[in-house]
Design a protein around this motif. Structure first.
Motif, mmCIF file in Angstrom:
data_model
loop_
_atom_site.group_PDB
_atom_site.id
_atom_site.type_symbol
_atom_site.label_atom_id
_atom_site.label_comp_id
_atom_site.label_asym_id
_atom_site.label_seq_id
_atom_site.Cartn_x
_atom_site.Cartn_y
_atom_site.Cartn_z
ATOM 1 N N LEU A 143 -22.434 12.186 7.067
ATOM 2 C CA LEU A 143 -23.626 12.998 6.821
ATOM 3 C C LEU A 143 -24.603 12.903 7.990
ATOM 4 C CD1 LEU A 143 -24.214 12.153 3.058
ATOM 5 C CD2 LEU A 143 -23.474 14.357 3.980
ATOM 6 N N PHE A 144 -24.780 11.701 8.511
ATOM 7 C CA PHE A 144 -25.694 11.517 9.633
ATOM 8 C C PHE A 144 -25.233 12.310 10.851
ATOM 9 C CE2 PHE A 144 -26.325 9.356 13.692
ATOM 10 C CZ PHE A 144 -27.700 9.498 13.824
ATOM 11 N N LEU A 145 -23.944 12.228 11.165
ATOM 12 C CA LEU A 145 -23.435 12.907 12.349
ATOM 13 C C LEU A 145 -23.638 14.419 12.251
ATOM 14 C CD1 LEU A 145 -20.162 10.866 12.971
ATOM 15 C CD2 LEU A 145 -22.170 10.943 14.447
ATOM 16 N N LEU A 146 -23.386 14.983 11.073
ATOM 17 C CA LEU A 146 -23.571 16.428 10.914
ATOM 18 C C LEU A 146 -25.049 16.817 10.949
ATOM 19 C CD1 LEU A 146 -20.936 17.676 8.295
ATOM 20 C CD2 LEU A 146 -21.194 18.374 10.671
ATOM 21 N N GLN A 147 -25.894 16.042 10.271
ATOM 22 C CA GLN A 147 -27.324 16.348 10.273
ATOM 23 C C GLN A 147 -27.899 16.260 11.683
ATOM 24 O OE1 GLN A 147 -28.512 13.450 7.379
ATOM 25 N NE2 GLN A 147 -28.402 14.870 5.654
ATOM 26 N N ASP A 148 -27.492 15.239 12.422
ATOM 27 C CA ASP A 148 -27.967 15.092 13.801
ATOM 28 C C ASP A 148 -27.498 16.259 14.661
ATOM 29 O OD1 ASP A 148 -28.893 13.277 16.197
ATOM 30 O OD2 ASP A 148 -26.872 13.982 16.690
ATOM 31 N N TYR A 149 -26.261 16.710 14.442
ATOM 32 C CA TYR A 149 -25.734 17.832 15.232
ATOM 33 C C TYR A 149 -26.573 19.097 15.014
ATOM 34 C CZ TYR A 149 -22.841 21.866 16.343
ATOM 35 O OH TYR A 149 -22.399 23.073 16.819
ATOM 36 N N PHE A 150 -26.921 19.378 13.756
ATOM 37 C CA PHE A 150 -27.690 20.591 13.481
ATOM 38 C C PHE A 150 -29.115 20.493 14.027
ATOM 39 C CE2 PHE A 150 -24.487 21.084 9.997
ATOM 40 C CZ PHE A 150 -23.914 22.243 10.509
ATOM 41 N N GLU A 151 -29.618 19.269 14.187
ATOM 42 C CA GLU A 151 -30.969 19.097 14.724
ATOM 43 C C GLU A 151 -30.985 19.040 16.248
ATOM 44 O OE1 GLU A 151 -32.766 15.662 13.000
ATOM 45 O OE2 GLU A 151 -32.614 16.406 10.942
ATOM 46 N N ASN A 152 -29.948 18.413 16.841
ATOM 47 C CA ASN A 152 -29.993 18.125 18.281
ATOM 48 C C ASN A 152 -28.828 18.673 19.095
ATOM 49 O OD1 ASN A 152 -32.377 16.294 18.091
ATOM 50 N ND2 ASN A 152 -30.972 15.063 16.860
ATOM 51 N N GLY A 153 -27.830 19.207 18.400
ATOM 52 C CA GLY A 153 -26.691 19.745 19.134
ATOM 53 C C GLY A 153 -25.666 18.682 19.486
ATOM 54 N N VAL A 154 -24.661 19.097 20.247
ATOM 55 C CA VAL A 154 -23.565 18.205 20.586
ATOM 56 C C VAL A 154 -23.983 17.269 21.718
ATOM 57 C CG1 VAL A 154 -22.487 19.647 22.356
ATOM 58 C CG2 VAL A 154 -21.053 18.203 20.899
ATOM 59 N N TYR A 155 -23.361 16.111 21.758
ATOM 60 C CA TYR A 155 -23.602 15.131 22.829
ATOM 61 C C TYR A 155 -23.220 15.768 24.164
ATOM 62 C CZ TYR A 155 -23.446 10.565 25.205
ATOM 63 O OH TYR A 155 -23.668 9.494 26.037
ATOM 64 N N ASN A 156 -24.066 15.635 25.157
ATOM 65 C CA ASN A 156 -23.693 16.192 26.462
ATOM 66 C C ASN A 156 -24.233 15.330 27.577
ATOM 67 O OD1 ASN A 156 -26.396 17.361 27.517
ATOM 68 N ND2 ASN A 156 -26.238 18.227 25.450
ATOM 69 N N ASN A 157 -23.511 15.348 28.673
ATOM 70 C CA ASN A 157 -23.950 14.698 29.898
ATOM 71 C C ASN A 157 -24.141 15.769 30.960
ATOM 72 O OD1 ASN A 157 -24.148 11.933 29.289
ATOM 73 N ND2 ASN A 157 -21.917 11.734 29.304
ATOM 74 N N THR A 158 -25.178 15.640 31.724
ATOM 75 C CA THR A 158 -25.469 16.627 32.767
ATOM 76 C C THR A 158 -25.383 15.979 34.136
ATOM 77 O OG1 THR A 158 -27.846 16.181 32.629
ATOM 78 C CG2 THR A 158 -26.974 17.952 31.243
#
Length: 477
Positions: A143-158
């Motif tokens: 649940l945390f992983l999905l909620q975080d995704y909808f709030e902040n998007g996918v993990y990314n490195n730039t």
């Protein structure tokens, strides 16, 4: 995946649980033991009195082991929320929902309330804690992983790239030192500007890993029929499987290396959560899996919600209260209402104890001093019948004592009235006036009897979720 509703505090037989879990008694026994171990299921001896009870008393709980085929115990869920054990989902709804068998909408609202109530903790419940052991809480992690995704998007490195005449920030040092300069009227002109561009690496290992786990989490929650209950949308971000990222040890090694160089707080939390997920390599179908989302103490949630919507002023400084008369000089303006309650003096020590009476909530409105007590009870109060499931004598006497504790303050500041009231939840849609609780020997002291009001839980939660205060006049005190 098996997904069933169960009611908090309802008495279930072993056969009932076998039907709910859709398995034989032999297979149900270890599941019942696990539920008992984590304190979400209790056993009480079968009796006519127990069958009709809506609350569970500590002295009634039995600690005997579970045996197949026994019919001398009732099993009682003491939990509100969602329990997942060995591929079986139990959606535990509150005990006051007496006439609903599939209260999906009601439980969805309760889950929203629990989420808001727990936001102050700001933690991921990676483990279920119990008195005897702890286990990986896979449901909370998904649940945390999905909620975080909808709030902040996918993990990314730039990464930063240097371009010529790009649209990004101009790097003047690099432009001056590395490009050809044209002079006109003693002014330099640069035909080739070096600019900086920040680019997201779409093939980054951890971005792909995050997408893979989010897709897998969606599949599991969809199979468990929990996406709709938590009002979430599943995502399908990739066709990659965990095996594509290497074996478990290699993935954990890569995450550890990334954690050593990653200082963004949100990214660190995601990496640690993914690490725990892979390290425990669990599935909601696993026999050893028991995951929880909810609480064993919904009475505290009810108290907290009532305090919020009724504008509790127990912790407000006296100088900030709207009193009928100005605050008298003998009172410290920095004190709070809770500080005015007398503490017991033990003469042998010459000191007072720390513990004293603590009301649930106090409201001051239009010159009225109102003492509320939020009671999470299924009280049966019908005319001509002996009351059942009501607050006990200790609750009634304490409510009178709260008024006595504030009597001097009330008199000193000219309050025009005092009200005492129990607030209990109901599944109905209207506020119900259920009379009063009274004791003549205390009423004779001039203390107010205790009003009893049943509040529609749906309405109370709606106020809480929208940060609105309830109109106390609607209680008709």
């Amino acid at each position: 995946m098996i997904s069933e509703f169960v009611r908090e505090q309802k008495r279930y037989t072993q056969k009932d649980l076998c039907r709910i879990l859709e398995c034989t008694e032999e297979k149900a026994i270890p599941l019942i033991r696990k539920l008992k171990e984590f304190g979400v299921l209790k056993a009480v001896r079968v009796s006519d009195i127990q069958r009709d009870m809506s609350d569970l008393l500590d002295e009634d709980i039995e600690v005997a082991d579970v045996e197949a085929g026994e019919d001398e115990y009732y099993y009682v869920f003491t939990f509100v929320g969602v329990i997942v054990v060995a591929g079986r989902v139990m959606k535990c709804y509150p005990k006051y929902l007496l006439h609903a068998e599939q209260p999906k909408e009601e439980l969805r609202q309760v889950i929203k309330v629990l989420e808001k109530y727990n936001t102050k903790e700001q933690i991921v419940r990676i483990f279920n804690d119990s008195s005897e052991s702890s286990a990986f809480n896979l449901l909370a992690v998904l649940l945390f992983l999905l909620q975080d995704y909808f709030e902040n998007g996918v993990y990314n490195n730039t990464e930063n790239r240097i371009e010529s005449n790009g649209s990004g920030e101009i790097l003047w040092d690099k432009t001056i030192n590395e490009t050809f300069t044209m002079l006109s009227n003693n002014r330099p002109y640069y035909t080739d500007l070096k600019t900086k561009k920040r680019v997201t690496d779409d093939f980054d290992y951890f971005k792909r890993l995050h997408e893979c786990i989010l897709t897998k989490a969606s599949e599991e929650l969809r199979d468990a029929e929990l996406l709709d209950l938590f009002e979430m949308t599943g995502v399908d971000l990739t066709d990659e499987r965990l095996d594509d990222f290497g074996d478990e040890e290699y993935i954990l090694y890569r995450i550890e290396k990334e954690l050593n160089i990653q200082f963004n707080t949100r990214k660190q939390l995601i990496l640690k959560t993914i690490y725990a997920y892979i390290d425990h390599s669990g599935s909601l179908y696993d026999t050893d899996c028991l995951s929880l989302f909810g609480t064993n103490s919904f009475n505290l949630v009810w108290e907290g919600i009532c305090a919020d919507i009724m504008d509790n002023q127990l912790d407000v400084r006296l100088s900030a209260l709207i009193l009928p008369m100005p605050l008298k000089a003998e009172y410290n303006k920095n004190q709070r209402l809770i500080d005015l309650i007398e503490k017991p003096l033990w003469t042998a020590t010459g000191k007072t104890a720390n513990d004293t009476l603590i009301p649930d909530l106090i409201s001051i409105k239009d010159g009225q001093f109102i003492i509320f007590d939020a009671k999470y009870y299924n009280a049966e109060l019908e005319h001509g019948r002996i009351p059942k499931g009501q607050p006990g004598i200790e609750s009634i006497t304490k409510q009178y004592l709260y008024q006595l504790a504030y009597q001097k303050f009330i008199t000193d500041h000219g309050f025009i009235g005092v009200k005492n009231c129990f607030l209990m939840p109901t599944e109905s849609e209207e506020i119900e006036d259920r009379g009063e609780a009274s004791m003549e020997m205390l009423s004779a002291l001039g203390l107010q009897n205790i009003k009893v009001r049943f509040l529609p839980a749906r309405m109370v939660y709606a106020h809480y979720l929208s940060d609105r205060k309830m109109d106390i006049d609607a209680l008709n005190l």
